[in-house]
Design a protein around this motif. Structure first.
Motif, mmCIF file in Angstrom:
data_model
loop_
_atom_site.group_PDB
_atom_site.id
_atom_site.type_symbol
_atom_site.label_atom_id
_atom_site.label_comp_id
_atom_site.label_asym_id
_atom_site.label_seq_id
_atom_site.Cartn_x
_atom_site.Cartn_y
_atom_site.Cartn_z
ATOM 1 N N ARG A 79 -26.071 -79.107 -21.195
ATOM 2 C CA ARG A 79 -26.106 -79.807 -19.913
ATOM 3 C C ARG A 79 -26.329 -78.864 -18.744
ATOM 4 N NH1 ARG A 79 -27.882 -84.369 -19.909
ATOM 5 N NH2 ARG A 79 -27.113 -84.558 -17.774
ATOM 6 N N SER A 80 -25.801 -77.666 -18.837
ATOM 7 C CA SER A 80 -25.989 -76.709 -17.740
ATOM 8 C C SER A 80 -27.390 -76.101 -17.745
ATOM 9 C CB SER A 80 -24.937 -75.593 -17.833
ATOM 10 O OG SER A 80 -25.076 -74.875 -19.051
ATOM 11 N N LEU A 81 -27.985 -75.936 -18.934
ATOM 12 C CA LEU A 81 -29.327 -75.392 -19.019
ATOM 13 C C LEU A 81 -30.402 -76.431 -18.722
ATOM 14 C CD1 LEU A 81 -28.958 -73.177 -22.235
ATOM 15 C CD2 LEU A 81 -29.114 -72.387 -19.866
ATOM 16 N N LEU A 82 -30.098 -77.691 -18.979
ATOM 17 C CA LEU A 82 -31.050 -78.771 -18.712
ATOM 18 C C LEU A 82 -30.412 -79.834 -17.825
ATOM 19 C CD1 LEU A 82 -32.729 -79.272 -22.221
ATOM 20 C CD2 LEU A 82 -33.682 -78.102 -20.238
ATOM 21 N N PRO A 83 -30.123 -79.510 -16.566
ATOM 22 C CA PRO A 83 -29.539 -80.515 -15.659
ATOM 23 C C PRO A 83 -30.575 -81.574 -15.291
ATOM 24 C CG PRO A 83 -30.074 -78.515 -14.459
ATOM 25 C CD PRO A 83 -30.340 -78.213 -15.904
ATOM 26 N N ASN A 84 -30.093 -82.649 -14.697
ATOM 27 C CA ASN A 84 -30.994 -83.746 -14.318
ATOM 28 C C ASN A 84 -32.061 -83.300 -13.326
ATOM 29 O OD1 ASN A 84 -29.634 -85.550 -15.969
ATOM 30 N ND2 ASN A 84 -28.237 -86.202 -14.354
ATOM 31 N N SER A 85 -31.695 -82.375 -12.438
ATOM 32 C CA SER A 85 -32.673 -81.893 -11.456
ATOM 33 C C SER A 85 -33.832 -81.172 -12.138
ATOM 34 C CB SER A 85 -31.986 -80.955 -10.458
ATOM 35 O OG SER A 85 -31.394 -79.850 -11.141
ATOM 36 N N PHE A 86 -33.524 -80.395 -13.178
ATOM 37 C CA PHE A 86 -34.584 -79.684 -13.907
ATOM 38 C C PHE A 86 -35.482 -80.674 -14.641
ATOM 39 C CE2 PHE A 86 -36.141 -77.785 -17.873
ATOM 40 C CZ PHE A 86 -36.839 -76.691 -17.368
ATOM 41 N N ILE A 87 -34.883 -81.703 -15.242
ATOM 42 C CA ILE A 87 -35.665 -82.711 -15.964
ATOM 43 C C ILE A 87 -36.585 -83.465 -15.000
ATOM 44 C CG2 ILE A 87 -35.504 -84.842 -17.309
ATOM 45 C CD1 ILE A 87 -32.897 -83.727 -18.487
ATOM 46 N N VAL A 113 -42.137 -84.299 -12.832
ATOM 47 C CA VAL A 113 -43.130 -84.194 -11.754
ATOM 48 C C VAL A 113 -44.240 -83.223 -12.140
ATOM 49 C CG1 VAL A 113 -43.487 -83.445 -9.369
ATOM 50 C CG2 VAL A 113 -41.477 -84.818 -9.947
ATOM 51 N N ALA A 114 -43.877 -82.118 -12.788
ATOM 52 C CA ALA A 114 -44.877 -81.131 -13.222
ATOM 53 C C ALA A 114 -45.829 -81.738 -14.246
ATOM 54 C CB ALA A 114 -44.173 -79.908 -13.803
ATOM 55 N N ILE A 115 -45.300 -82.540 -15.174
ATOM 56 C CA ILE A 115 -46.143 -83.183 -16.188
ATOM 57 C C ILE A 115 -47.111 -84.170 -15.540
ATOM 58 C CG2 ILE A 115 -46.107 -84.781 -18.148
ATOM 59 C CD1 ILE A 115 -43.453 -83.456 -18.991
#
Length: 233
Positions: free
Chosen positions: A52-60, A65-67
């Motif tokens: 959860r810390s490595l993949l937080p909601n903000s990163f997802i 957006v990048a995709i």
């Protein structure tokens, strides 16, 4: 003899260009999502406690957006590359919808720029995505093999089954239609139409089934639904 969905036999040029843009854009987005899922599986297996810390909601959200941005930027030139071409030959497509390689073959002038762009686009997007996915699974396999318990190994690999199935469902029809399109010119038009329809329809139909089968909660709800219908019957 050609078969068309909904018995629609014609499409205007602008409609064809819009169709090929969205088809290729969604193709790029699907491939990007598969790459993101491969990275997600790698993090989940390598460092589950910090997932959860490595993949937080903000990163997802940023990844999403990048995709989307990549898909739009890569496919944005396609309509203009097609629009500039003069069409004076047969206007019969090989498939029941428009794709960039199929549409540009109908032009009566040089399509070297279109061919070069399509090749570069495929190599640096879909080709690169395949390489990243392969590297991710090499790292996943290396991590799994370092786990001492056989049961934990099987459990870790089991979490990748749905993703591997989604990869095969997406890339196998794509490779199939590419092979038929390039080397199957002597084949019946029905083969081209069939492969094209499999490519466009099978992945979105099978993906929900794949993830439903592997998700216990969804499996239980479907099972209860069928039991309820059976008891009512």
């Amino acid at each position: 003899m050609h078969f068309y969905w909904f018995d629609l036999r014609e499409i205007p040029l602008n409609g064809c260009i819009s169709q090929l843009f969205f088809i290729h854009a969604f193709q790029e987005m699907d491939s990007g999502v598969l790459v993101a899922m491969a990275y997600d599986r790698f993090i989940a297996i390598r460092d589950p406690l910090r997932y959860r810390s490595l993949l937080p909601n903000s990163f997802i959200a940023k990844l999403g957006v990048a995709i989307l941005s990549r898909a739009f930027c890569v496919c944005f030139p396609c309509p203009f590359l097609i629009k500039r071409l003069p069409f004076c030959r047969s206007n019969v497509l090989s498939h029941s919808y428009c794709l960039h390689p199929d549409t540009m073959k109908l032009a009566c002038s040089g399509t070297q720029v279109n061919i070069l762009y399509g090749l570069v686009m495929a190599m640096f997007t879909l080709g690169l995505d395949v390489v990243i996915i392969l590297i991710s699974y090499i790292l996943i396999l290396k991590t799994v093999l370092s786990i001492a318990s056989h049961q934990e190994r099987r459990k870790a690999l089991n979490t990748c089954v749905s993703h591997i199935s989604a990869i095969l469902i997406f890339y196998v029809p794509m490779i199939g239609i590419s092979v038929v399109h390039r080397f199957g010119k002597h084949l019946s038009p029905i083969v081209h139409m069939l492969m094209a329809n499999i490519y466009i329809a099978v992945p979105p139909l099978l993906n929900p089934v794949v993830y439903s089968v592997k998700t216990q909660q969804i499996r239980q709800r479907i099972y209860k639904m069928f039991l309820l219908k059976k008891s009512r019957g």
